[in-house]
Design a protein around this motif. Sequence first.
Motif, PDB file in Angstrom:
ATOM      1  N   SER A 191      78.260  41.133  -0.153  1.00  0.00           N
ATOM      2  CA  SER A 191      79.047  40.567  -1.216  1.00  0.00           C
ATOM      3  C   SER A 191      79.709  39.319  -0.858  1.00  0.00           C
ATOM      4  CB  SER A 191      80.054  41.537  -1.560  1.00  0.00           C
ATOM      5  OG  SER A 191      81.011  42.019  -0.438  1.00  0.00           O
ATOM      6  N   ALA A 192      79.584  38.839   0.430  1.00  0.00           N
ATOM      7  CA  ALA A 192      80.490  37.698   0.881  1.00  0.00           C
ATOM      8  C   ALA A 192      79.544  36.404   1.015  1.00  0.00           C
ATOM      9  CB  ALA A 192      81.345  38.156   2.151  1.00  0.00           C
ATOM     10  N   ASP A 193      80.609  35.234   0.798  1.00  0.00           N
ATOM     11  CA  ASP A 193      80.088  34.013   1.271  1.00  0.00           C
ATOM     12  C   ASP A 193      80.347  33.376   2.596  1.00  0.00           C
ATOM     13  OD1 ASP A 193      82.290  33.279  -0.012  1.00  0.00           O
ATOM     14  OD2 ASP A 193      81.648  31.272  -0.653  1.00  0.00           O
ATOM     15  N   VAL A 194      81.406  34.203   3.140  1.00  0.00           N
ATOM     16  CA  VAL A 194      81.835  34.060   4.472  1.00  0.00           C
ATOM     17  C   VAL A 194      82.221  35.054   4.863  1.00  0.00           C
ATOM     18  CG1 VAL A 194      84.174  33.308   3.479  1.00  0.00           C
ATOM     19  CG2 VAL A 194      83.294  32.609   5.889  1.00  0.00           C
ATOM     20  N   ILE A 195      81.476  35.434   6.391  1.00  0.00           N
ATOM     21  CA  ILE A 195      82.044  36.753   7.070  1.00  0.00           C
ATOM     22  C   ILE A 195      82.499  36.258   8.433  1.00  0.00           C
ATOM     23  CG2 ILE A 195      80.935  38.514   8.446  1.00  0.00           C
ATOM     24  CD1 ILE A 195      78.867  38.960   6.408  1.00  0.00           C
ATOM     25  N   SER A 196      83.871  36.864   8.598  1.00  0.00           N
ATOM     26  CA  SER A 196      84.446  36.659   9.842  1.00  0.00           C
ATOM     27  C   SER A 196      84.388  37.911  10.858  1.00  0.00           C
ATOM     28  CB  SER A 196      85.891  36.369   9.703  1.00  0.00           C
ATOM     29  OG  SER A 196      86.424  37.391   8.568  1.00  0.00           O
ATOM     30  N   LEU A 197      84.188  37.378  12.125  1.00  0.00           N
ATOM     31  CA  LEU A 197      84.246  38.379  13.206  1.00  0.00           C
ATOM     32  C   LEU A 197      85.325  38.042  14.047  1.00  0.00           C
ATOM     33  CD1 LEU A 197      80.702  38.482  14.264  1.00  0.00           C
ATOM     34  CD2 LEU A 197      81.800  40.286  13.256  1.00  0.00           C
TER      35      LEU A 197
ATOM     36  N   ALA B 102      92.095  25.858  12.018  1.00  0.00           N
ATOM     37  CA  ALA B 102      90.890  25.219  12.408  1.00  0.00           C
ATOM     38  C   ALA B 102      89.860  25.298  11.328  1.00  0.00           C
ATOM     39  CB  ALA B 102      90.364  25.885  13.619  1.00  0.00           C
ATOM     40  N   TYR B 103      89.870  26.247  10.555  1.00  0.00           N
ATOM     41  CA  TYR B 103      88.717  26.221   9.497  1.00  0.00           C
ATOM     42  C   TYR B 103      89.350  26.978   8.112  1.00  0.00           C
ATOM     43  CZ  TYR B 103      84.195  27.230   7.257  1.00  0.00           C
ATOM     44  OH  TYR B 103      83.212  27.098   6.357  1.00  0.00           O
ATOM     45  N   PRO B 104      89.946  26.204   7.319  1.00  0.00           N
ATOM     46  CA  PRO B 104      90.674  26.772   6.177  1.00  0.00           C
ATOM     47  C   PRO B 104      89.421  27.350   5.393  1.00  0.00           C
ATOM     48  CG  PRO B 104      91.296  24.383   6.662  1.00  0.00           C
ATOM     49  CD  PRO B 104      90.249  24.747   7.637  1.00  0.00           C
TER      50      PRO B 104
ATOM     51  N   GLU C 277      96.763  34.839   1.511  1.00  0.00           N
ATOM     52  CA  GLU C 277      98.131  34.312   1.217  1.00  0.00           C
ATOM     53  C   GLU C 277      97.924  32.905   1.262  1.00  0.00           C
ATOM     54  OE1 GLU C 277     100.925  38.099   2.261  1.00  0.00           O
ATOM     55  OE2 GLU C 277     100.706  36.280   3.912  1.00  0.00           O
ATOM     56  N   ARG C 278      97.182  32.388   1.964  1.00  0.00           N
ATOM     57  CA  ARG C 278      96.880  30.498   2.122  1.00  0.00           C
ATOM     58  C   ARG C 278      95.835  30.094   1.180  1.00  0.00           C
ATOM     59  NH1 ARG C 278      95.805  27.503   7.219  1.00  0.00           N
ATOM     60  NH2 ARG C 278      97.487  28.820   8.436  1.00  0.00           N
ATOM     61  N   THR C 279      95.148  31.085   0.618  1.00  0.00           N
ATOM     62  CA  THR C 279      93.889  30.288  -0.093  1.00  0.00           C
ATOM     63  C   THR C 279      93.830  31.001  -1.608  1.00  0.00           C
ATOM     64  OG1 THR C 279      92.889  30.943   1.995  1.00  0.00           O
ATOM     65  CG2 THR C 279      91.674  29.898   0.238  1.00  0.00           C
ATOM     66  N   PRO C 280      94.265  30.499  -2.778  1.00  0.00           N
ATOM     67  CA  PRO C 280      94.251  30.858  -3.973  1.00  0.00           C
ATOM     68  C   PRO C 280      92.927  30.857  -4.515  1.00  0.00           C
ATOM     69  CG  PRO C 280      95.816  28.771  -3.696  1.00  0.00           C
ATOM     70  CD  PRO C 280      95.045  28.887  -2.513  1.00  0.00           C
TER      71      PRO C 280
ATOM     72  N   GLN D  91      98.133  39.679  15.453  1.00  0.00           N
ATOM     73  CA  GLN D  91      97.436  38.704  14.610  1.00  0.00           C
ATOM     74  C   GLN D  91      98.036  37.649  14.402  1.00  0.00           C
ATOM     75  OE1 GLN D  91      95.018  37.518  12.685  1.00  0.00           O
ATOM     76  NE2 GLN D  91      93.352  39.102  13.716  1.00  0.00           N
ATOM     77  N   GLY D  92      99.472  37.800  14.664  1.00  0.00           N
ATOM     78  CA  GLY D  92     100.574  36.684  14.329  1.00  0.00           C
ATOM     79  C   GLY D  92     100.080  35.386  15.160  1.00  0.00           C
ATOM     80  N   PHE D  93      99.615  35.709  16.385  1.00  0.00           N
ATOM     81  CA  PHE D  93      99.282  34.233  17.154  1.00  0.00           C
ATOM     82  C   PHE D  93      97.668  34.119  17.112  1.00  0.00           C
ATOM     83  CE2 PHE D  93      99.836  37.861  20.594  1.00  0.00           C
ATOM     84  CZ  PHE D  93      98.493  37.998  21.053  1.00  0.00           C
ATOM     85  N   ILE D  94      97.169  34.717  16.049  1.00  0.00           N
ATOM     86  CA  ILE D  94      95.766  34.295  15.860  1.00  0.00           C
ATOM     87  C   ILE D  94      95.215  33.676  14.627  1.00  0.00           C
ATOM     88  CG2 ILE D  94      93.411  35.634  15.909  1.00  0.00           C
ATOM     89  CD1 ILE D  94      94.474  35.686  18.557  1.00  0.00           C
ATOM     90  N   SER D  95      95.847  34.345  13.368  1.00  0.00           N
ATOM     91  CA  SER D  95      95.445  33.996  12.221  1.00  0.00           C
ATOM     92  C   SER D  95      95.752  32.606  11.755  1.00  0.00           C
ATOM     93  CB  SER D  95      95.898  35.028  11.014  1.00  0.00           C
ATOM     94  OG  SER D  95      97.365  34.962  11.093  1.00  0.00           O
ATOM     95  N   ASP D  96      96.765  32.054  12.180  1.00  0.00           N
ATOM     96  CA  ASP D  96      97.342  30.654  11.884  1.00  0.00           C
ATOM     97  C   ASP D  96      96.236  29.775  12.562  1.00  0.00           C
ATOM     98  OD1 ASP D  96      98.952  31.406   9.904  1.00  0.00           O
ATOM     99  OD2 ASP D  96     100.759  31.215  11.246  1.00  0.00           O
TER     100      ASP D  96
END
Length: 376
Positions: free
Chosen positions: A272-278, A200-202, A225-228, A190-195
């Motif tokens: 429960s979510a307003d954004v789902i990630s795949l 690209a889409y905060p 960690e990056r989205t309070p 994930q180190g080379f994916i999540s950032d």
Amino acid sequence: MTDTARDTFGDRFRDWRARLLQKPAFIRWATRFPLTRPLSRQKTRQLFDLVAGFVYTQIVTTCVRVKLLDQMADGPATLADLSRAIGLDEDATLRLVRGAQALELISPRSGGRYGLDELGAALLANPGVIAMIEHHQLLYEDLRDPLALLKDQKSPTALSRYWAYAQSGAPNGLEADAVGDYSALMAASQGFISDEVLDAYPLARHQRLMDVGGGEGRFAQAALERTPGLHATVFDLPAVADRARHRLGSAGLAGRFETAGGDFFSDTLPQSADVISLVRILHDHDDDKALQLLHQVRAALDVGQTLLVAEPMAGTSGAQKAGDAYFGFYLLAMRSGRPRTEQELRDFLQQTGFGRIHSPRTSSPLLTRVLIALAV
Ligand SMILES: CC(C)=CCC/C(C)=C/CC/C(C)=C/C=C/C(C)=C/C=C/C=C(C)/C=C/C=C(C)/C=C/C=C(C)/C=C/CC(C)(C)O
Ligand SMILES: C[S@@+](CC[C@H](N)C(=O)[O-])C[C@H]1O[C@@H](n2cnc3c(N)ncnc32)[C@H](O)[C@@H]1O
């Protein structure tokens, strides 16, 4: 070719060129003629790399196994130092060092010492890539006979056993030991994916993320960690969701996350979510399953809510080798799924109740690309 196909000017040019390049006399002339010689040398190198690429990979694999690059992390080392540290005699060390130098992983320094070159330093800085190099031993086993893989797409392979969900009829019942290795590999990489994805889409405009097939929660962790103010649910198979609960709990994120265990094909996803990630999910599955999963995700969202799809894609300009060659054959060996083009994914999204699709750019499209769609 179909009966109705008509050659374009471009087709005719490429066919003429292909015929010419098969003539030994032309090749002989072009390698000598000063104006065509640089191109001929470039194509020779390119073809040599295709023919010999597996040898380069085995040299890199050996460097990783004996931790050759680690010995130079803090500064250059002599051959004698390296030989002692990696446990090979000086002749063998020199052969490996010369191979690594040719591959631009390391470079010579004054006084007969060796230090990291750009590629060696980048490799050492990426534990996820090192984990992939070690993992590739399984893929290498399966690719021993690639034609057999293409002809028989059913028999078990090293990779289909490794990715236990890929062939399991009841993935919900997979035990901790069947999901541990792949979950750790996914977390490391994930180190080379999540950032890439979160640049690209905060997620700042969202309150609740659900990462479906979220593994042991590394992507959710990076997002929190990056989205309070963000809250995250990780949905995955029960044994994987347990791992996510431990990881996120020990990362000090208690109170900002929950985990849910289930089968995303047969269980209803939490609403429960307003954004789902795949993230690296759809390419794992054949078309009928990928569409089924998108229907499930759509049912968990209200109109106007967001779906984020992140994965490497086929047909990516400048990265065809990664999308079409590497992931094409990786997923062939895994016995499930295929890399899709952006257009194919857009069509799938449209068929399953999503619209207003856009594709924010990632910095390394070779590693992953992103599509954002709204439930309509
Ligand atoms: C300082 C001076 C003077 C000059 C500097 C010059 C300069 C700017 C140089 C550039 C240095 C730099 C910043 C380099 C950066 C390099 C990076 C970031 C390299 C990253 C490489 C990443 C690689 C090789 C990733 C490989 C990923 C692989 C193989 C992924 C495999 C994934 C799999 C198998 C996933 C499986 C999941 C499934 C089953 C398909 O769902
Ligand atoms: C390739 S991994 C990706 C993990 C994570 N999203 C990442 O990018 O690191 C695929 C994930 O999907 C999960 N998965 C596969 N089939 C599933 C199913 N039927 N229900 C729930 N999760 C599933 C796996 O357990 C695994 O964690």
